[in-house]
Design a protein around this motif. Structure first.
Motif, mmCIF file in Angstrom:
data_model
loop_
_atom_site.group_PDB
_atom_site.id
_atom_site.type_symbol
_atom_site.label_atom_id
_atom_site.label_comp_id
_atom_site.label_asym_id
_atom_site.label_seq_id
_atom_site.Cartn_x
_atom_site.Cartn_y
_atom_site.Cartn_z
ATOM 1 N N GLU A 192 -31.992 40.571 -11.051
ATOM 2 C CA GLU A 192 -32.557 41.827 -10.549
ATOM 3 C C GLU A 192 -33.851 41.560 -9.794
ATOM 4 O O GLU A 192 -34.086 42.152 -8.730
ATOM 5 N N ARG A 193 -34.706 40.667 -10.349
ATOM 6 C CA ARG A 193 -35.943 40.317 -9.635
ATOM 7 C C ARG A 193 -35.617 39.602 -8.329
ATOM 8 O O ARG A 193 -36.280 39.824 -7.303
ATOM 9 N N GLU A 194 -34.609 38.736 -8.380
ATOM 10 C CA GLU A 194 -34.197 38.021 -7.175
ATOM 11 C C GLU A 194 -33.740 39.000 -6.103
ATOM 12 O O GLU A 194 -34.088 38.866 -4.921
ATOM 13 N N GLY A 195 -32.956 40.019 -6.511
ATOM 14 C CA GLY A 195 -32.499 41.024 -5.556
ATOM 15 C C GLY A 195 -33.658 41.837 -4.998
ATOM 16 O O GLY A 195 -33.708 42.121 -3.800
ATOM 17 N N ALA A 196 -34.595 42.197 -5.897
ATOM 18 C CA ALA A 196 -35.749 42.960 -5.445
ATOM 19 C C ALA A 196 -36.594 42.132 -4.477
ATOM 20 O O ALA A 196 -37.077 42.651 -3.453
ATOM 21 N N LEU A 197 -36.770 40.839 -4.786
ATOM 22 C CA LEU A 197 -37.534 39.966 -3.904
ATOM 23 C C LEU A 197 -36.829 39.791 -2.564
ATOM 24 O O LEU A 197 -37.487 39.781 -1.509
ATOM 25 N N ARG A 198 -35.497 39.677 -2.621
ATOM 26 C CA ARG A 198 -34.761 39.556 -1.362
ATOM 27 C C ARG A 198 -34.944 40.807 -0.502
ATOM 28 O O ARG A 198 -35.176 40.717 0.712
ATOM 29 N N ARG A 199 -34.854 41.983 -1.140
ATOM 30 C CA ARG A 199 -35.061 43.225 -0.385
ATOM 31 C C ARG A 199 -36.490 43.314 0.130
ATOM 32 O O ARG A 199 -36.730 43.776 1.262
ATOM 33 N N GLN A 200 -37.450 42.828 -0.674
ATOM 34 C CA GLN A 200 -38.841 42.846 -0.231
ATOM 35 C C GLN A 200 -39.035 41.919 0.966
ATOM 36 O O GLN A 200 -39.738 42.259 1.924
ATOM 37 N N ILE B 110 -58.229 41.713 16.405
ATOM 38 C CA ILE B 110 -56.972 42.323 15.976
ATOM 39 C C ILE B 110 -55.809 41.348 16.199
ATOM 40 O O ILE B 110 -54.942 41.171 15.329
ATOM 41 N N GLU B 111 -55.789 40.683 17.328
ATOM 42 C CA GLU B 111 -54.710 39.737 17.618
ATOM 43 C C GLU B 111 -54.732 38.563 16.628
ATOM 44 O O GLU B 111 -53.681 38.089 16.186
ATOM 45 N N SER B 112 -55.964 38.109 16.240
ATOM 46 C CA SER B 112 -56.069 37.022 15.267
ATOM 47 C C SER B 112 -55.521 37.454 13.906
ATOM 48 O O SER B 112 -54.821 36.696 13.230
ATOM 49 N N ILE B 113 -55.815 38.688 13.526
ATOM 50 C CA ILE B 113 -55.306 39.200 12.243
ATOM 51 C C ILE B 113 -53.789 39.270 12.269
ATOM 52 O O ILE B 113 -53.108 38.895 11.299
ATOM 53 N N VAL B 114 -53.229 39.726 13.377
ATOM 54 C CA VAL B 114 -51.772 39.795 13.502
ATOM 55 C C VAL B 114 -51.158 38.408 13.382
ATOM 56 O O VAL B 114 -50.179 38.191 12.654
ATOM 57 N N GLU B 115 -51.750 37.439 14.070
ATOM 58 C CA GLU B 115 -51.214 36.076 14.050
ATOM 59 C C GLU B 115 -51.263 35.485 12.641
ATOM 60 O O GLU B 115 -50.297 34.878 12.162
ATOM 61 N N HIS B 116 -52.388 35.680 11.941
ATOM 62 C CA HIS B 116 -52.508 35.131 10.594
ATOM 63 C C HIS B 116 -51.605 35.856 9.605
ATOM 64 O O HIS B 116 -51.105 35.247 8.652
ATOM 65 N N THR B 117 -51.377 37.136 9.815
ATOM 66 C CA THR B 117 -50.468 37.880 8.935
ATOM 67 C C THR B 117 -49.054 37.330 9.050
ATOM 68 O O THR B 117 -48.347 37.137 8.042
ATOM 69 N N LEU B 118 -48.638 37.066 10.278
ATOM 70 C CA LEU B 118 -47.308 36.483 10.469
ATOM 71 C C LEU B 118 -47.223 35.090 9.844
ATOM 72 O O LEU B 118 -46.214 34.735 9.219
ATOM 73 N N THR B 119 -48.287 34.299 9.998
ATOM 74 C CA THR B 119 -48.299 32.969 9.399
ATOM 75 C C THR B 119 -48.218 33.048 7.883
ATOM 76 O O THR B 119 -47.488 32.296 7.234
ATOM 77 N N LEU B 120 -48.967 33.982 7.297
ATOM 78 C CA LEU B 120 -48.977 34.143 5.843
ATOM 79 C C LEU B 120 -47.589 34.488 5.327
ATOM 80 O O LEU B 120 -47.135 33.959 4.311
ATOM 81 N N ALA B 121 -46.878 35.346 6.016
ATOM 82 C CA ALA B 121 -45.525 35.723 5.610
ATOM 83 C C ALA B 121 -44.576 34.542 5.719
ATOM 84 O O ALA B 121 -43.722 34.327 4.862
ATOM 85 N N ARG B 122 -44.744 33.757 6.785
ATOM 86 C CA ARG B 122 -43.844 32.639 7.004
ATOM 87 C C ARG B 122 -44.103 31.494 6.025
ATOM 88 O O ARG B 122 -43.175 30.880 5.496
ATOM 89 N N GLU B 123 -45.371 31.195 5.708
ATOM 90 C CA GLU B 123 -45.691 30.045 4.879
ATOM 91 C C GLU B 123 -45.338 30.276 3.408
ATOM 92 O O GLU B 123 -45.261 29.343 2.624
ATOM 93 N N GLY B 124 -45.097 31.529 3.012
ATOM 94 C CA GLY B 124 -44.763 31.809 1.618
ATOM 95 C C GLY B 124 -43.345 31.449 1.252
ATOM 96 O O GLY B 124 -42.975 31.461 0.076
ATOM 97 N N GLU B 125 -42.507 31.110 2.219
ATOM 98 C CA GLU B 125 -41.123 30.747 1.904
ATOM 99 C C GLU B 125 -41.079 29.392 1.193
ATOM 100 O O GLU B 125 -41.785 28.465 1.546
#
Length: 597
Positions: free
Chosen positions: A378-386, A434-449
């Protein structure tokens, strides 16, 4: 005696032979007498067949009775031999008895014949009893069990050498003593009760019971006593006999098995054992956790194949994988959607392994481990949906937000060129942030995999490459690294870039900074000699948006933590005694063998 007695009678007088045969036939109903007229004929018959007793005259031509006896003893030293002679004398009697004959009688009337018949009967019975005793003694000696005999007074009258070895006493010390020499009071009392049970009219003939033997030195020895009474007639009890068996190893094994059984019963995962020698490989054991997890009692589960947990939505591919592993006699682990007794589904991680016979390759059973992973799924499914929502958000940020941001930046640049208005420069800086924040946000999402397939990475080379991609003006680098680590090289490079950039951005204004990178076996570190970590951000150092530097987005260390976590590592920040800041990456894995250069 009722058992047939074969007697060989040797005498050179046919009339004596006839008379003796007739008398023995009358007095010993079970006797079968063979008569021969000389020692040579007697030896020939003895070569052809066996006899229970030999009766021989003394004074015979060619060979007297004692010479005949001595010749016979060379081939058969045990058969009873009675010298029955008409030429009697004290000298002959003395020679005969000294030679070892069984009996000596002078020929005579019915009284002497009666004595002869009685001695033949007695000698054969003694011989047969001795033969049986010898056979049992041989068996007992071969088994090596301690044996004892206790008389009617309760004293030891016989113990063998293994008994003496078990107790640590010499046989001379034991003989004549009572069992309390080697037993405590309770053990003695129990043995007496057991003996009384044997002697009772309705009691068993043999008692088997546990007893602790107290040796001369050392701890009590757990044994099993096999007790019986000695044969006796009427009410005159003659004593008891027993065999002890040391069960120390058996008790230890039983205790070990009991410990293992309790461990299986109380294990926090469901455990089953199946028997492939039975039709359909049914379960022969299930533990408490299996019962609680599935809702099936032991009576429901034992004796049937565990497939009864499957249902309409059970993945057939996983079932096939499990079946093929069992057919190949190999371990396997699969995740199955199973069903409890009440019909509710649950996710079950099933792992099976063969139980092989000791020192052989034959599979004698299967052990299965069943773990309820419903909450995990269930946590795996919730994480996948997240993650899916995060990917959608990243797409929005990357496309829908970045496009209008680029338009705004372009318009501001045009307006600034046309008007030269200083306020537009501040707006351009804000848009850059603002552009730097956007870039780092995308990096943060990608590096968590999670890193799925790490490879050997040369640390020193990667740090040097990372240094070249960062603006390192007014900074120096010292590298003290050796060997490789298992990592994703792109993400590890990003980790070093952010730590190097963090040290440079947090140095004092126009102050040079030295950055040191070194390894400590299962960890490596990045340290600097800058101002250190501000107290106000120490607790939330790795949270996005936290920074001690003016104009910094605060995403760098958050990205570093995500990269470390994705590798299964930990990161910690410390302040060395020499000052500055130090970041340690812990739990890194080295390749088993360093790659060739």
């Amino acid at each position: 005696m009722t058992e047939r007695i074969d007697v060989l009678h040797v005498d050179d007088d046919p009339s004596v032979l006839d008379l003796t045969e007739a008398y023995l036939d009358r007095e010993l109903a079970s006797a079968s007498v063979t008569s021969v007229t000389g020692p040579e004929a007697g030896l020939e018959r003895l070569d052809e067949e066996s006899f229970d007793c030999v009766v021989s005259d003394y004074d015979m031509p060619g060979m007297d009775g004692l010479a005949f006896f001595e010749t016979l003893r060379e081939d058969d030293p045990h058969v009873p031999f009675v010298l029955y002679t008409g030429k009697g004398s004290e000298e002959i009697a003395s020679r005969a008895l000294n030679a070892g004959v069984t009996g000596y009688f002078q020929k005579g009337g019915p009284e002497q014949l009666q004595r002869l018949a009685n001695r033949v009967d007695q000698a054969v019975e003694e011989h047969r009893t001795r033969a049986v005793a010898d056979r049992y003694s041989t068996v007992i000696d071969a088994l090596g069990y301690p044996v004892y005999v206790v008389d009617e007074t309760g004293a030891f009258t016989f113990v063998n050498e293994p008994f003496a070895e078990l107790t640590g006493y010499d046989r001379e010390e034991i003989l004549g003593s009572t069992p309390d020499l080697i037993k405590g009071d309770e053990a003695v009392a129990e043995a007496e009760d057991r003996l009384g049970s044997i002697l009772s009219s309705d009691g068993p003939g043999i008692q088997r019971f546990r007893v602790d033997i107290d040796p001369k030195e050392g701890d009590p020895i757990p044994c099993r006593d096999h007790m019986a009474v000695l044969p006796y007639e009427g009410e005159e009890f003659d004593g008891s006999v027993g065999i002890l068996r040391d069960v120390s190893e058996e008790a230890a094994r039983r205790e070990e098995l009991e410990t293992k059984r309790r461990a299986l019963d109380e294990a926090p995962v469901g455990i089953t054992i199946t028997d492939p020698s039975l039709p359909d490989n049914p379960m022969v054991y299930v533990n408490d956790e299996f019962v609680e997890m599935t809702g099936y009692d032991r009576e429901d589960a034992v004796g049937v194949n565990c497939r009864f947990l499957q249902g309409e939505e059970t993945d057939e591919a996983a079932v096939t994988e499990l079946r093929e592993a069992i057919d190949a006699e190999e371990p396997a682990s699969v995740e199955l959607l199973n069903y409890r007794k009440d019909g509710t589904p649950f996710w079950n991680r099933v792992s099976v392994a063969p139980i092989r016979e000791h020192d052989e390759d034959r599979v004698t059973g299967w052990v299965g481990f069943q773990e309820d992973i419903t909450a995990f799924k269930e946590r795996e499914g919730a994480l996948r949906r997240q993650n899916e929502r995060l990917d959608e958000f990243a797409g929005i940020v990357s496309h829908d937000l970045r496009n209008p941001l680029n338009v705004a930046r372009g318009r501001v640049d045009l307006a600034q060129e046309e008007t030269g208005n200083d306020h537009l420069a501040a707006a351009a800086d804000a848009l850059d942030r603002i552009e730097s924040i956007v870039e780092h946000t995308l990096t943060l999402a990608r590096e968590g995999e999670t890193v799925g397939d790490p490879e050997p990475v040369d640390l020193a080379t990667l740090v040097d490459d990372s240094w070249g991609t960062v603006d390192t003006d007014e900074a120096d680098l010292e590298i003290d690294l050796e060997g490789h680590v298992l990592a994703d090289p792109d993400r590890l490079r990003n980790l070093f870039e952010n730590l190097i950039r963090n040290s440079i951005e947090h140095r004092g204004a126009d102050d040079p900074v030295t950055i040191r990178v070194g390894d400590l076996g299962d960890r490596f570190y990045v340290a600097d000699d800058g101002p250190g970590i501000p107290e106000e951000v120490r607790d939330d150092l790795f949270e996005p948006g936290e920074s001690g530097a003016e104009g910094n987005t605060g995403f760098g260390l958050a990205i570093v933590k995500e990269i470390a976590t994705a590798h299964g590592w930990e990161i910690a920040a410390t302040t060395p005694e020499t000052g500055g800041a130090r970041f340690e990456i812990r739990g890194v894995v080295r390749p088993e063998k360093e790659p060739a250069e």
